[in-house]
Design an enzyme around this catalytic site. Structure first.
Site, short mmCIF file in Angstrom:
data_model
loop_
_atom_site.label_atom_id
_atom_site.label_comp_id
_atom_site.label_asym_id
_atom_site.label_seq_id
_atom_site.Cartn_x
_atom_site.Cartn_y
_atom_site.Cartn_z
N HIS A 227 22.81 3.83 20.06
CA HIS A 227 21.55 3.12 19.85
C HIS A 227 21.53 1.81 20.66
CE1 HIS A 227 19.73 5.18 16.10
NE2 HIS A 227 20.38 6.05 16.85
N ASP B 290 16.38 -2.17 15.86
CA ASP B 290 16.68 -0.73 15.72
C ASP B 290 16.06 -0.21 14.43
OD1 ASP B 290 18.84 1.45 16.74
OD2 ASP B 290 18.67 1.53 14.56
C1 LIG Z 1 17.89 9.58 14.75
O1 LIG Z 1 18.46 9.72 13.48
C2 LIG Z 1 19.79 9.39 13.40
C3 LIG Z 1 20.54 8.91 14.46
C4 LIG Z 1 21.86 8.58 14.27
C5 LIG Z 1 22.70 8.08 15.30
O2 LIG Z 1 23.23 6.90 15.07
C6 LIG Z 1 24.07 6.35 15.98
C7 LIG Z 1 24.64 5.13 15.68
C8 LIG Z 1 25.53 4.58 16.54
O3 LIG Z 1 26.08 3.44 16.20
C9 LIG Z 1 25.88 5.18 17.72
C10 LIG Z 1 25.30 6.39 18.04
O4 LIG Z 1 25.62 6.95 19.12
C11 LIG Z 1 24.39 7.00 17.17
C12 LIG Z 1 23.79 8.20 17.44
C13 LIG Z 1 22.97 8.75 16.46
O5 LIG Z 1 22.37 9.91 16.62
C14 LIG Z 1 21.76 10.15 17.86
O6 LIG Z 1 20.89 9.09 18.20
C15 LIG Z 1 20.20 9.33 19.40
C16 LIG Z 1 19.33 8.15 19.75
O7 LIG Z 1 20.09 7.20 20.42
C17 LIG Z 1 19.33 10.54 19.25
O8 LIG Z 1 18.30 10.31 18.34
C18 LIG Z 1 20.19 11.71 18.82
O9 LIG Z 1 19.34 12.80 18.54
C19 LIG Z 1 21.02 11.43 17.64
O10 LIG Z 1 21.95 12.48 17.52
C20 LIG Z 1 22.45 8.74 13.03
C21 LIG Z 1 21.70 9.20 12.00
O11 LIG Z 1 22.22 9.34 10.77
C22 LIG Z 1 23.56 9.00 10.65
C23 LIG Z 1 20.36 9.53 12.16
O12 LIG Z 1 19.66 9.99 11.15
#
Ligand SMILES: COc1cc(-c2[o+]c3cc(O)cc([O-])c3cc2O[C@@H]2O[C@H](CO)[C@H](O)[C@H](O)[C@H]2O)cc(OC)c1O
Ligand SMILES: O=c1ccn([C@@H]2O[C@H](COP(=O)(O)OP(=O)(O)O)[C@@H](O)[C@H]2O)c(=O)[nH]1
Length: 487
Positions: free
Chosen positions: A18, A125
Site C-alpha cells: 500500500h 490509506d
Molecule cells: C484491498 O483489500 C485488502 C488489501 C490488503 C493488503 O494489505 C497490504 C498491506 C501491506 O502492508 C502491504 C501489502 O502489500 C498489502 C497488500 C494487500 O493486499 C493487496 O493490496 C493491493 C493494493 O495495493 C491490491 O488491492 C491487492 O488486490 C491486494 O491483494 C489486505 C487486506 O486484508 C488484510 C485487504 O482486505
C-alpha cells in the site's frame, strides 16, 4: 504576494504494498502540480512513514523509502514516532483488524505532523480512516486513497446496510448480494474475511465504509472507463441512499511504469525465443505460495493443456513471516515434469520481474491471484486473464474481471471446502479456453483486454484522458482549499 507550496501529506498503511501505491500517487501529484505563482512548485508531497510492526515489513519499507529518497524525485519523508502495536500478532484471521487499529493509534502523531509540517491536505490509506477525526480537528482537508477497485469501494459503502439486509452470515448465505453497478454478486465472491458479521474484521470494514463518507474526497486507483457503472452508482448516491458521496478521483492506473533497463533475467530471455502471444504466465503476487498438493495439480493441468507456460512458483513462508520462500522444485513438482515440458515451459522458483514479463510480446495470458496491481499491470499490456483468487479482496476482483469487464475466462476455484484449490482438469479446461486459437470465449477475453489496454493508456494521456483530468480536479480542490486557508 506569492503563495507558498501546498504541502500534501500522505499516510500509507504500514506495509510496503500500500505504501508503494500511495507513493506512486504522490509522484503523480508532484508531476502534475507544476509551478506555483512564486519560485517553487505548486505542490510538495511528504509521506508520513509509520514504523511497521514486524521486522520483515520494516526492512521492506526502509528499502523502498531509501530507493525513492535516492531517486531525487522530490518526495519527502517524515517518520512518525513508534507506537506500541495493538495486543495481537499478524495471525491469520485478524489482519484487517490489526491494520485498522494500528493505523488508528497513529492519530496523535498525524495531528502533530500536520501542525509541524503545515499540511494543505492529508491523503490516508483506506485502512487509516481512524485518523479522520484528528485531521478534522487539526483543520486539514482529508482524502482517502483507495488502493483497490471501485467494486470493493461500492461494497464497503454498502456494507453497513448489507449487514442489516442479509439475515445470516455471508459465509452461510447461498444467495447474491446487491452491489450497485455490478451484476448480482454471489456471496462466495465476497472477500472471505467478511464471512462472519461478528468478526472484528467485518466490523472494521463496516467502520471504514461509514467513514469514507466523511472524507473530503476519495482518490481511487482505477480508470473511469474500466468501472463506469460502479463509479456512477457511487457518485449518484446509490450505495448510501440519502447521503451525497464525497467527490471521486479515479486517477489510475497508478503503477510504477517508468521505463527501466531490462533485468536481463533468464526467464525474460527465455521468452525472447517463444512465438508471439503463445506463453501463459502464472504468478500469484507478493504473498501467494503453493504446497505440493496444489503445485501437482497445476503441473498436471499445464502439461495436459499442451500450451507454453512461464510459472513463477513460490513455497511456504518461513515461520513467523508472511512472504513466500523460493520454491524447492524437487519437493513441489511431480517427478519428470520438468523434463517432459522442457522447451515449452519454464518454472521460475523466485520473485519474477512481472511487469517486464507482462510487457513481453510472447505473453498471451496470465493466471493471476487477482491482486489489483497485477490486474492493472496485465490490462496495461492488454493481457487477458485467468483469475485464481487467494486472499484479501481478490475473489471480488475475479468476479468483476469475468462477469463485468469480460477480460478473463472463469476458473473453478474451491474456496469453500478446500483452501483455494483448483483441480488439474479444471485448470487445463480454463487454460485451453483462454489460449486455444479456436476458443470463442478466449477470443472475446483477448479482444476485451486489448480494448482495456487502450482505455488505460488513453486515461493517463495529457489533456483529454479521464485520469489526467481527475488528477487536475484533485489538485484544483487541494490548491483551492489551501488558498482559502492561507488568506
Ligand atoms: C484491498 O483489500 C485488502 C488489501 C490488503 C493488503 O494489505 C497490504 C498491506 C501491506 O502492508 C502491504 C501489502 O502489500 C498489502 C497488500 C494487500 O493486499 C493487496 O493490496 C493491493 C493494493 O495495493 C491490491 O488491492 C491487492 O488486490 C491486494 O491483494 C489486505 C487486506 O486484508 C488484510 C485487504 O482486505
Ligand atoms: O513474483 C512477483 C510477484 C509480484 N510482483 C509484483 O508485486 C505486485 C503485487 O501486487 P498485487 O496488488 O497484485 O498483489 P499483492 O501482492 O499486494 O497481494 C505487483 O506489482 C507485481 O508486479 C512481482 O513483480 N513479482
Amino acid at each position: 504576494m506569492a503563495m507558498a507550496s501546498a504541502n500534501v501529506l500522505l499516510l500509507p498503511e504500514a506495509g510496503s504494498g500500500h505504501l508503494m501505491s500511495l507513493i506512486e500517487a504522490g509522484k503523480r501529484l508532484l508531476a502534475h502540480g507544476g509551478r506555483g505563482d512564486g519560485e517553487g512548485p505548486a505542490v510538495t508531497v511528504t509521506v508520513l512513514v509509520v514504523r511497521p510492526a514486524t521486522s520483515e515489513s520494516a526492512a521492506e519499507v526502509d528499502a523502498h523509502v531509501g530507493r525513492v529518497e535516492a531517486s531525487g524525485l522530490g518526495v519527502r519523508f517524515h517518520r512518525l514516532p513508534a507506537v506500541e502495536p495493538p495486543p495481537m500478532g499478524c495471525a491469520a484471521g485478524n489482519v484487517q483488524e490489526f491494520k485498522s487499529r494500528y493505523m488508528q493509534l497513529q492519530a496523535p502523531h498525524v495531528r502533530a505532523a500536520a501542525a509541524e509540517l503545515g499540511a494543505a491536505a492529508l491523503v490516508v490509506d483506506f485502512f487509516a480512516t481512524g485518523v479522520l477525526d484528528a485531521a478534522r480537528e487539526a483543520g486539514v482537508p482529508t482524502y482517502v486513497y483507495f488502493t483497490s477497485t471501485a467494486a470493493l469501494l461500492a461494497l464497503m459503502l454498502r456494507l453497513p446496510a448489507l449487514e442489516e439486509e442479509v439475515p445470516v452470515d455471508f459465509e452461510e448465505f447461498d444467495g447474491t448480494v446487491d452491489v450497485p453497478g455490478l451484476p448480482p454478486v454471489p456471496a462466495g465472491s465476497l472477500p472471505a474475511f467478511m464471512g462472519r458479521k461478528e468478526s472484528p474484521n467485518f466490523k472494521w470494514f463496516v467502520y471504514h465504509g461509514r467513514r469514507f463518507m466523511d472524507a473530503d474526497g476519495i482518490i481511487i486507483n482505477t480508470v473511469a472507463e474500466l468501472e463506469p457503472a460502479l463509479l456512477a452508482a457511487i457518485a449518484d448516491g446509490r450505495c448510501v441512499p440519502g447521503r451525497t458521496a464525497p467527490p471521486l478521483y479515479p486517477i489510475g492506473p497508478v503503477l510504477d511504469l517508468e521505463d527501466k533497463p531490462s533485468s536481463n533475467a533468464r526467464c525474460v530471455r527465455w521468452l525472447d525465443a517463444q512465438p508471439p502471444a503463445s506463453v501463459l504466465f502464472l504468478c500469484f503476487g507478493s504473498m501467494g505460495w503453493f504446497d505440493a498438493a496444489k503445485a501437482r495439480e497445476v503441473a498436471a493441468g499445464l502439461e495436459r493443456s499442451g500450451h507454453r507456460f512461464l510459472w513463477a512458483l513460490r513455497g511456504p513462508p518461513a515461520a513467523g513471516t508472511v512472504h513466500p520462500t523460493d520454491a524447492s522444485l524437487d519437493e513441489l513438482l511431480p517427478e519428470g515434469f520438468l523434463e517432459r515440458t522442457k522447451g515449452r515451459g519454464l518454472v521460475w522458483p523466485t520473485w519474477a520481474p512481472q511487469k517486464e514479463i507482462l510487457a513481453h510480446a510472447a505473453i498471451g495470458g496470465f493466471v493471476t491471484h487477482c491482486g489489483w496491481n497485477s490486474t492493472l499491470e496485465s490490462l496495461w499490456h492488454g493481457v487477458p486473464l485467468v483469475p485464481w483468487p487467494l486472499y484479501a479482496e481478490q475473489r471480488l476482483n475475479a468476479f468483476e474481471l469475468v462477469r463485468d469487464m469480460g477480460v478473463a475466462v472463469p476458473l473453478g476455484v474451491d474456496g469453500k471446502r478446500r483452501d483455494s484449490f483448483v483441480e488439474a482438469a479444471e485448470l487445463e479446461r480454463a487454460v485451453r479456453s483462454l489460449m486455444d486459437d479456436a476458443s470463442e470465449v478466449g477470443r472475446k477475453a483477448r479482444e476485451k483486454a486489448a480494448e482495456m489496454k487502450a482505455v488505460c493508456r488513453n486515461a493517463v494521456a495529457p489533456g483529454g484522458g479521464s485520469s489526467y483530468a481527475a488528477l487536475q480536479r484533485l489538485l484544483g480542490a487541494i490548491r483551492g482549499g489551501f488558498s482559502t486557508m492561507t488568506q
